[in-house]
Write a protein that holds these residues in place. Structure first.
Motif, short mmCIF file in Angstrom:
data_model
loop_
_atom_site.label_atom_id
_atom_site.label_comp_id
_atom_site.label_asym_id
_atom_site.label_seq_id
_atom_site.Cartn_x
_atom_site.Cartn_y
_atom_site.Cartn_z
N TYR A 80 8.13 -6.04 -2.57
CA TYR A 80 7.72 -7.42 -2.31
C TYR A 80 8.06 -7.83 -0.87
N GLU A 81 9.23 -7.46 -0.40
CA GLU A 81 9.60 -7.80 0.98
C GLU A 81 8.64 -7.16 1.99
N ARG A 82 8.14 -5.98 1.66
CA ARG A 82 7.22 -5.29 2.57
C ARG A 82 5.82 -5.90 2.56
N VAL A 83 5.38 -6.42 1.42
CA VAL A 83 4.02 -6.97 1.34
C VAL A 83 3.98 -8.49 1.52
N ARG A 84 5.15 -9.12 1.58
CA ARG A 84 5.19 -10.58 1.69
C ARG A 84 4.42 -11.12 2.90
N PRO A 85 4.50 -10.51 4.09
CA PRO A 85 3.71 -11.05 5.21
C PRO A 85 2.20 -11.08 4.92
N LEU A 86 1.72 -10.06 4.24
CA LEU A 86 0.31 -10.01 3.87
C LEU A 86 -0.02 -11.12 2.85
N LYS A 108 1.48 -13.98 2.46
CA LYS A 108 1.51 -15.29 3.12
C LYS A 108 0.31 -15.48 4.04
N LYS A 109 -0.07 -14.43 4.74
CA LYS A 109 -1.18 -14.53 5.69
C LYS A 109 -2.48 -14.96 5.00
N TYR A 110 -2.76 -14.38 3.84
CA TYR A 110 -4.00 -14.67 3.13
C TYR A 110 -3.83 -15.61 1.95
N ASP A 111 -2.61 -16.05 1.68
CA ASP A 111 -2.31 -16.93 0.55
C ASP A 111 -2.84 -16.33 -0.75
N ILE A 112 -2.35 -15.13 -1.04
CA ILE A 112 -2.81 -14.38 -2.21
C ILE A 112 -1.63 -13.91 -3.05
N GLU A 113 -1.96 -13.41 -4.23
CA GLU A 113 -1.02 -12.69 -5.08
C GLU A 113 -1.59 -11.30 -5.30
N LEU A 114 -0.71 -10.32 -5.43
CA LEU A 114 -1.14 -8.95 -5.67
C LEU A 114 -0.55 -8.45 -6.98
N ALA A 115 -1.36 -7.70 -7.70
CA ALA A 115 -0.89 -6.99 -8.88
C ALA A 115 -1.33 -5.54 -8.71
N VAL A 116 -0.39 -4.61 -8.84
CA VAL A 116 -0.68 -3.20 -8.65
C VAL A 116 -0.54 -2.50 -9.99
N TYR A 117 -1.56 -1.69 -10.33
CA TYR A 117 -1.58 -0.97 -11.60
C TYR A 117 -1.76 0.51 -11.34
N SER A 118 -1.18 1.31 -12.21
CA SER A 118 -1.36 2.77 -12.11
C SER A 118 -2.77 3.11 -12.60
N SER A 119 -3.14 4.36 -12.46
CA SER A 119 -4.47 4.79 -12.91
C SER A 119 -4.60 4.69 -14.43
N GLU A 120 -3.46 4.67 -15.13
CA GLU A 120 -3.48 4.51 -16.59
C GLU A 120 -3.48 3.05 -17.01
N GLY A 121 -3.38 2.12 -16.06
CA GLY A 121 -3.40 0.69 -16.37
C GLY A 121 -2.02 0.08 -16.51
N GLU A 122 -0.97 0.85 -16.26
CA GLU A 122 0.40 0.35 -16.35
C GLU A 122 0.71 -0.54 -15.14
N SER A 123 1.28 -1.69 -15.40
CA SER A 123 1.63 -2.62 -14.32
C SER A 123 2.83 -2.09 -13.55
N LEU A 124 2.63 -1.88 -12.24
CA LEU A 124 3.71 -1.39 -11.38
C LEU A 124 4.36 -2.51 -10.58
N PHE A 125 3.56 -3.51 -10.24
CA PHE A 125 4.08 -4.62 -9.42
C PHE A 125 3.18 -5.82 -9.61
N ASP A 126 3.81 -7.00 -9.67
CA ASP A 126 3.07 -8.26 -9.73
C ASP A 126 3.82 -9.26 -8.85
N SER A 127 3.17 -9.69 -7.77
CA SER A 127 3.84 -10.59 -6.84
C SER A 127 4.08 -11.96 -7.44
N ALA A 128 3.37 -12.31 -8.50
CA ALA A 128 3.57 -13.61 -9.15
C ALA A 128 4.99 -13.73 -9.71
N GLU A 129 5.60 -12.61 -10.01
CA GLU A 129 6.98 -12.63 -10.52
C GLU A 129 7.98 -12.98 -9.42
#
Length: 182
Positions: free
Chosen positions: A71-77, A79-100
């Motif tokens: 999160y600390e590494r992607v936070r500038p991105l 903030k720049k675009y005022d977005i949230e990111l959710a990253v999922y594996s190829s199997e659909g498993e949630s790896l990261f959700d910035s909303a948390e």
């Protein structure tokens, strides 16, 4: 000279049904005429956003096992675009959700439906990942185009309804004989 019932009904039909539709379409056309020039710019901004997201995820994929560090590494991105990111594996498993990690503001219906993009990212460390980009507002490019389209649609509908209401009000007067211009 007074008009008969049949010409009045035809005139009422044409004015009540057709005229508001024409006014609505004309409003949307005029409002959207300036958007063509901005569409190319918005497309370039969208390409830049997707490219930055892919590069950021690829560079920091090794940190996905540590959500706080990622999160600390992607936070500038974010903030720049005022977005949230959710990253999922190829199997659909949630790896990261910035909303948390961010303060969550209830998003509107339009944001949750229109402001969502999905992109696949190939990383060296994690392989194929799926990233969901959710706009938190329409005020930051490239999502401003969505706002303008919504304004054109709502404005066209509102203008058409206003013309319809005015015609109904005036039509009552015509059929009651208050207006003598027919």
């Amino acid at each position: 000279m007074r008009m008969g019932l049949k010409p009045r009904l035809i005139l009422a039909f044409i004015s009540i049904i057709v005229l508001p539709i024409i006014v609505s379409v004309l409003f949307m056309f005029l409002f959207a005429s300036g958007m063509e020039e901005q569409a190319g710019k918005s497309e370039d901004e969208l390409d830049m956003l997707l490219s930055e997201v892919k590069n950021t995820i690829d560079r920091n994929a090794a940190n996905l096992s540590e959500p706080e560090l990622f999160y600390e590494r992607v936070r500038p991105l974010l903030k720049k675009y005022d977005i949230e990111l959710a990253v999922y594996s190829s199997e659909g498993e949630s790896l990261f959700d910035s909303a948390e990690h961010q303060m969550r503001i209830d998003s509107s219906f339009f944001l949750s439906r229109l402001g969502k993009l999905k992109v696949d990212v190939s990383t060296k460390e994690r392989g194929e990942l799926s990233v969901e980009i959710q706009a938190k507002s329409f005020s930051v490019a490239p999502f401003t185009q969505f706002k303008e389209v919504i304004l054109a649609l709502v404005g066209g509908i509102a203008t058409g309804l206003a013309v319809l209401a005015a015609l109904i009000y005036c039509g009552r007067g015509i059929f009651q004989g208050r207006f003598s211009f027919l």
